[in-house]
Write a protein that holds these residues in place. Structure first.
Motif, short mmCIF file in Angstrom:
data_model
loop_
_atom_site.label_atom_id
_atom_site.label_comp_id
_atom_site.label_asym_id
_atom_site.label_seq_id
_atom_site.Cartn_x
_atom_site.Cartn_y
_atom_site.Cartn_z
N PHE A 82 21.58 -12.49 -36.52
CA PHE A 82 22.53 -13.29 -35.75
C PHE A 82 22.90 -12.59 -34.45
N GLU A 83 23.00 -11.29 -34.48
CA GLU A 83 23.28 -10.53 -33.26
C GLU A 83 22.00 -10.21 -32.50
N ASP A 84 20.97 -9.78 -33.23
CA ASP A 84 19.72 -9.34 -32.59
C ASP A 84 19.00 -10.46 -31.84
N SER A 85 19.10 -11.69 -32.32
CA SER A 85 18.37 -12.81 -31.71
C SER A 85 19.17 -13.53 -30.63
N LYS A 86 20.42 -13.19 -30.52
CA LYS A 86 21.31 -13.89 -29.59
C LYS A 86 20.72 -13.95 -28.18
N GLY A 87 20.62 -15.17 -27.64
CA GLY A 87 20.15 -15.36 -26.27
C GLY A 87 18.65 -15.36 -26.10
N LYS A 88 17.90 -15.21 -27.16
CA LYS A 88 16.45 -15.17 -27.07
C LYS A 88 15.86 -16.54 -27.38
N LEU A 89 14.79 -16.86 -26.69
CA LEU A 89 14.10 -18.12 -26.93
C LEU A 89 13.09 -17.96 -28.06
N LEU A 90 12.81 -19.06 -28.73
CA LEU A 90 11.90 -19.01 -29.87
C LEU A 90 10.54 -18.40 -29.54
N PRO A 91 9.89 -18.78 -28.42
CA PRO A 91 8.58 -18.16 -28.14
C PRO A 91 8.64 -16.63 -28.09
N GLU A 92 9.72 -16.08 -27.56
CA GLU A 92 9.89 -14.63 -27.52
C GLU A 92 10.01 -14.07 -28.93
N LEU A 93 10.79 -14.73 -29.78
CA LEU A 93 10.94 -14.27 -31.16
C LEU A 93 9.62 -14.34 -31.91
N LEU A 94 8.90 -15.43 -31.75
CA LEU A 94 7.61 -15.57 -32.44
C LEU A 94 6.62 -14.50 -32.00
N GLN A 95 6.60 -14.19 -30.70
CA GLN A 95 5.69 -13.15 -30.20
C GLN A 95 6.11 -11.77 -30.71
N THR A 96 7.40 -11.52 -30.72
CA THR A 96 7.90 -10.25 -31.26
C THR A 96 7.51 -10.10 -32.72
N PHE A 97 7.69 -11.17 -33.50
CA PHE A 97 7.32 -11.13 -34.90
C PHE A 97 5.82 -10.87 -35.06
N ARG A 98 5.00 -11.58 -34.30
CA ARG A 98 3.54 -11.38 -34.37
C ARG A 98 3.18 -9.92 -34.07
N ASN A 99 3.73 -9.37 -33.01
CA ASN A 99 3.42 -7.99 -32.62
C ASN A 99 3.83 -6.99 -33.69
N LEU A 100 5.05 -7.15 -34.20
CA LEU A 100 5.53 -6.24 -35.24
C LEU A 100 4.69 -6.35 -36.51
N ARG A 101 4.35 -7.57 -36.88
CA ARG A 101 3.56 -7.77 -38.09
C ARG A 101 2.19 -7.13 -37.94
N GLU A 102 1.55 -7.30 -36.80
CA GLU A 102 0.24 -6.68 -36.58
C GLU A 102 0.33 -5.17 -36.67
N GLU A 103 1.37 -4.58 -36.08
CA GLU A 103 1.56 -3.13 -36.16
C GLU A 103 1.78 -2.69 -37.60
N ASN A 104 2.60 -3.42 -38.32
CA ASN A 104 2.91 -3.04 -39.70
C ASN A 104 1.70 -3.18 -40.62
N LEU A 105 0.90 -4.20 -40.39
CA LEU A 105 -0.29 -4.35 -41.24
C LEU A 105 -1.32 -3.26 -40.94
N ALA A 106 -1.40 -2.84 -39.69
CA ALA A 106 -2.28 -1.72 -39.35
C ALA A 106 -1.79 -0.44 -40.05
#
Length: 173
Positions: A82-106
């Motif tokens: 609720f605090e971390d996402s404040k003011g962010k647009l969905l495309p930014e959140l989706l890209q952040t999630f994709r990047n983090l997930r790729e790093e974590n799976l590696a």
């Protein structure tokens, strides 16, 4: 069924695309809708998944794999999004999630986990002793749970309009 790293990666690697396909371009009225009360919107769920990628799965696996005497997980803040996402647009959140997930799976792949590693344990603040295998299986199911939550929340917005078909639509019971 015993979970394997390759099976887990296969499933976990799909979640970013699933979320993008489900949520990209949907109206804000659906993106920010919830099921009432303290329930979460699809937007909130994406923020929650990001927070998990940063602070939950891989950091906790590292604790399980460590040789420390005190292998206790830090409590997970289920509401940080609720605090971390404040003011962010969905495309930014989706890209952040994709990047983090790729790093974590590696990182997960680079652990080269053995069957003995799956038995390694740590202390969960609510559940007590848990295994790395349980943690990995939970990561997979956690994704599936939130994908279901998103589709259920979107479906809920059409609940009253389905009329008599509602009797056949378990997702909106």
């Amino acid at each position: 069924m015993h979970i394997s790293v390759s099976d887990a990666i296969n499933l976990l690697s799909r979640t970013p695309q699933v979320l993008e396909d489900l949520l990209h371009g949907i109206p804000d009225s659906l993106l920010h809708a919830n099921e009432g009360g303290d329930s979460w919107s699809p937007y909130d769920v994406v923020g929650h998944l990001i927070h998990g990628e940063k602070t939950d799965w891989i950091p906790r696996m590292k604790i399980c794999l460590s040789d420390d005497d005190h292998k206790t997980f830090t409590p997970f803040d289920r509401f940080a999004q609720f605090e971390d996402s404040k003011g962010k647009l969905l495309p930014e959140l989706l890209q952040t999630f994709r990047n983090l997930r790729e790093e974590n799976l590696a990182t997960l792949q680079n652990f080269h986990l053995s069957s003995e590693d799956f038995k390694r344990t740590a202390i969960h603040p609510a559940f007590g002793t848990v295994t790395l295998q349980q943690l990995l299986a939970t990561w997979v199911v956690h994704d599936q749970n939130h994908i279901y939550q998103i589709t259920r929340t979107i479906s809920h917005q059409y609940r009253d309009e389905t009329g008599p078909w509602r009797a056949y639509l378990r997702i909106i019971e």
